[in-house]
Design a protein around this motif. Structure first.
Motif, mmCIF file in Angstrom:
data_model
loop_
_atom_site.group_PDB
_atom_site.id
_atom_site.type_symbol
_atom_site.label_atom_id
_atom_site.label_comp_id
_atom_site.label_asym_id
_atom_site.label_seq_id
_atom_site.Cartn_x
_atom_site.Cartn_y
_atom_site.Cartn_z
ATOM 1 N N THR A 16 30.088 35.815 45.527
ATOM 2 C CA THR A 16 30.884 36.660 45.338
ATOM 3 C C THR A 16 32.343 36.550 44.904
ATOM 4 N N ARG A 17 33.039 35.721 45.697
ATOM 5 C CA ARG A 17 34.423 35.222 45.439
ATOM 6 C C ARG A 17 34.757 34.522 44.314
ATOM 7 N N GLU A 18 33.707 33.566 44.308
ATOM 8 C CA GLU A 18 33.867 32.627 43.007
ATOM 9 C C GLU A 18 33.468 33.270 41.808
ATOM 10 N N PHE A 19 32.755 34.313 41.820
ATOM 11 C CA PHE A 19 32.226 35.156 40.636
ATOM 12 C C PHE A 19 33.464 35.853 40.146
ATOM 13 N N LEU A 20 34.016 36.521 41.404
ATOM 14 C CA LEU A 20 35.079 37.263 41.095
ATOM 15 C C LEU A 20 36.374 36.418 40.109
ATOM 16 N N GLU A 21 36.504 35.496 40.799
ATOM 17 C CA GLU A 21 37.748 34.623 40.231
ATOM 18 C C GLU A 21 37.243 34.253 38.648
ATOM 19 N N ALA A 22 35.971 33.720 38.652
ATOM 20 C CA ALA A 22 36.030 33.771 37.354
ATOM 21 C C ALA A 22 35.866 34.658 36.352
ATOM 22 N N ALA A 23 35.415 35.811 36.625
ATOM 23 C CA ALA A 23 35.414 37.071 35.962
ATOM 24 C C ALA A 23 36.797 37.583 35.715
ATOM 25 N N LYS A 24 37.798 37.288 36.691
ATOM 26 C CA LYS A 24 39.164 37.545 36.035
ATOM 27 C C LYS A 24 39.604 36.708 35.003
#
Ligand SMILES: Nc1ncnc2c1ncn2[C@@H]1O[C@H](COP(=O)(O)OP(=O)(O)O)[C@@H](O)[C@H]1O
Ligand SMILES: Cc1ncc(COP(=O)(O)O)c(N)n1
Ligand SMILES: [Mg+2]
Length: 548
Positions: free
Chosen positions: A380-388
């Motif tokens: 989740t955390r990695e995905f959110l960073e990438a999404a931002k």
């Protein structure tokens, strides 16, 4: 029905205004020294302004007070505040009003309206004047004179005549001065259908085509733009307004929010237009932002209850209650954005040693018109960073970014929307969480699913797999026949998905289905050495097919 507007003064006020003036002028002239805290703030403010001038867009509203707080001056101040503009106010009348209607009206004496106008316009730099309730011919004339003496950048005229509750707010004799004097000075005039009808001698306005004709006729009175508002066309499932700039008609659509809380929508719309113009927006953009704001505010306030009458106020400051990510202010979804829909895949990115951001960057460079992040096995955390990071790229290139399934990620990165499948959260629930400004897509294989997506408030459907695909396990293939059946049944625009590549994309578009707006592609873009080259190639295939 309220009594005809009357000019009067409350008995508890001093009997002559000169007594009041005496009271004011006998008060000490020199202002008291500011308290220590205020002085400290002033010093800080002074040093900050030396570094950076902070413009504050300024709207002056010339309108009536609504004691119930939902419309008039009160709505105007809240609307301007919500959009970041400063709002000064000239009160033309004081109404005794609530959610049931208007119980009484006191018109402010004309000379005192002139004095208020003079006080504000002679001292403060007003960018835009917005008018609401102008109760009499005299008041309209006083305003026209002040505007000639103190010109402003723009004038927004909301020709308020009858409240939604049916009460008369402006004498019918004002119609002629509106038409002959004020409209010619206006940058935009925003009548609702009833007002447009009265301005045109009682013509009936039942359809969008009637609204167009009315906009064209009102334009002839001299304003630079006309917006005929369709909030009161209750039988229509959309809230459609017609904008006319003298050349082109533009229909502005919004979802019609099912709510009783629509008191003050007209005042709010005009004040939002004024605020955006004060910030420097073009007229069409100002109108679009204003319409989106009203739609969002109604959506967020639809279940609020205040008062016992049939028409409640809504919450202009709804943004204070929801996290910043929950507020959509971008112009609404355009189905043509589905043309070349790039869907990322974490497995493929890993295989080719690309980050999600690099994959998205390349797809946009190649001409993708919308992007979806479909990351089934990222943390989740990695995905959110990438999404931002992807959001920043997409925002700067004007390409919408959607997140597959993960509403939480979409909210946290303020993505443009979410795409859900049949086993994910329903589109209805996603809409509740994201609000009306965001894009929602649903994967559908049958006409019944397409109908449900429409009922749930989705914006588009993805239909497939059209061809066999390796990106989804146990995914039945629909073929052209299945795609056709769903497209014909769907009230929403459709994007085809599943096994689409450079050799078959053309044949999908050649089916010529009117609501089939594009293709969604995964492997044929991302399971390749060069994402840019593959996307560019796909774009030219689609462009060539749609030309023929
Ligand atoms: N139920 C609703 N849902 C969405 N938008 C609405 C609704 N009611 C009114 N609007 C919008 O609010 C704005 C004000 O329109 P309208 O209510 O017709 O004006 P007025 O308040 O002057 O009668 C318009 O953009 C209209 O389309
Ligand atoms: C003082 C004042 N100004 C304007 C309106 C129109 O508002 P709406 O048409 O939304 O009821 C109103 N009711 N009261
Ligand atoms: Mg209204």
């Amino acid at each position: 029905m309220a009594a005809a507007p009357q000019q009067s003064v409350h008995p508890s006020l001093p009997s002559s205004t000169s007594t009041l003036r005496l009271l004011i002028s006998s008060s000490p002239r020199r202002p008291p020294p500011p308290p220590p805290r205020a002085r400290r703030y002033n010093r800080l403010a002074a040093s900050a302004s030396a570094a950076r001038e902070m413009p504050w867009p300024h709207v002056l509203t010339v309108a009536g007070s609504d004691s119930g707080g939902g419309a008039g001056i009160q709505a105007d101040i809240k609307a301007c505040a919500a959009l970041g503009a400063y709002c000064s106010s000239v009160v033309t009348a004081v109404t005794a009003q609530n959610t049931a209607g208007v119980q009484g009206i006191h018109v402010v004496p004309e000379e005192f309206i002139r004095e208020q106008l003079n006080s504000v316009l002679s001292d403060m730099s007003v960018d835009v004047v917005k008018t609401g309730m102008l109760p009499s011919i005299g008041v309209v004339r006083v305003l026209c004179e002040s505007l000639k003496k103190f010109p402003v950048k723009a004038l927004v005229v909301d020709p308020v005549m009858v409240s939604t509750s049916g009460d008369i707010l402006s004498e019918s004799s004002t119609l002629s001065v509106y038409r002959d004097e004020l409209f010619a000075m206006a940058d935009i005039v925003t009548p609702n259908v009833k007002e447009a009808s009265r301005l045109l001698g009682g013509v009936s306005l039942r359809t969008v085509s009637d609204m167009r004709n009315a906009a064209e006729s009102i334009y002839k009175f001299g304003p630079k733009h006309v917006l005929v508002k369709g909030g009161d066309m209750l039988e229509s499932s959309d809230a459609t307004d017609v904008f006319f700039d003298g050349k082109e008609f533009i229909e502005l659509h919004a979802h019609r929010i099912k709510t009783h809380n629509t008191h003050g929508t007209g005042c709010t719309l005009a004040s939002c237009i004024a605020s955006e113009l004060a910030k420097g927006a073009t007229m069409l953009h100002a109108v679009q932002v204003a319409k989106n704001f009203v739609e969002s505010a109604l959506h967020h306030s639809k279940d609020l209850v205040i008062g016992n009458g049939p028409q409640g106020p809504f919450d202009h400051l709804f943004k204070l209650k929801c996290p910043p990510y929950n507020v959509g202010s971008q112009p609404s979804f355009k189905p043509d954005q589905l043309f070349l829909y790039a869907v990322t895949d974490s497995g493929m990115n890993k295989k080719w040693g690309r980050s999600i951001k690099e994959a998205v960057q390349a797809a946009i460079e190649g001409g993708a018109t919308i992007v979806q992040l479909r990351e089934k096995d990222s943390e989740t955390r990695e995905f959110l960073e990438a999404a931002k990071a992807c959001m920043e790229i997409c925002k700067s290139s004007g390409v919408p970014l959607l997140i597959n399934d993960r509403v939480d990620i979409a909210l946290a990165c303020n993505a443009d929307g979410v795409h859900v499948g049949q086993s994910d959260m329903s589109a209805h629930e996603v809409r509740e969480l994201l609000g009306p400004g965001k894009i929602i897509g649903v994967s559908c294989k049958t006409p019944a699913q397409a109908q449900q997506a429409w009922n749930d408030g989705a914006d588009y459907i993805g239909c497939g797999g059209v061809f066999p695909t390796s990106t989804k396990a146990n995914n039945p293939t629909l073929g052209f026949d299945g795609l056709k059946t769903v497209c014909l049944a769907s009230k929403l625009p459709v994007v085809a998905i599943g096994g689409i590549n450079a050799s078959n994309a053309g044949s999908v578009m050649e089916l010529g289905l009117p609501n089939l707006k594009g293709v969604a592609v995964v492997s044929a873009l991302f399971d390749r050495p060069s994402v840019v080259a593959e996307t560019r190639n796909m774009k030219s295939i689609l462009t060539n097919t749609s030309r023929t």
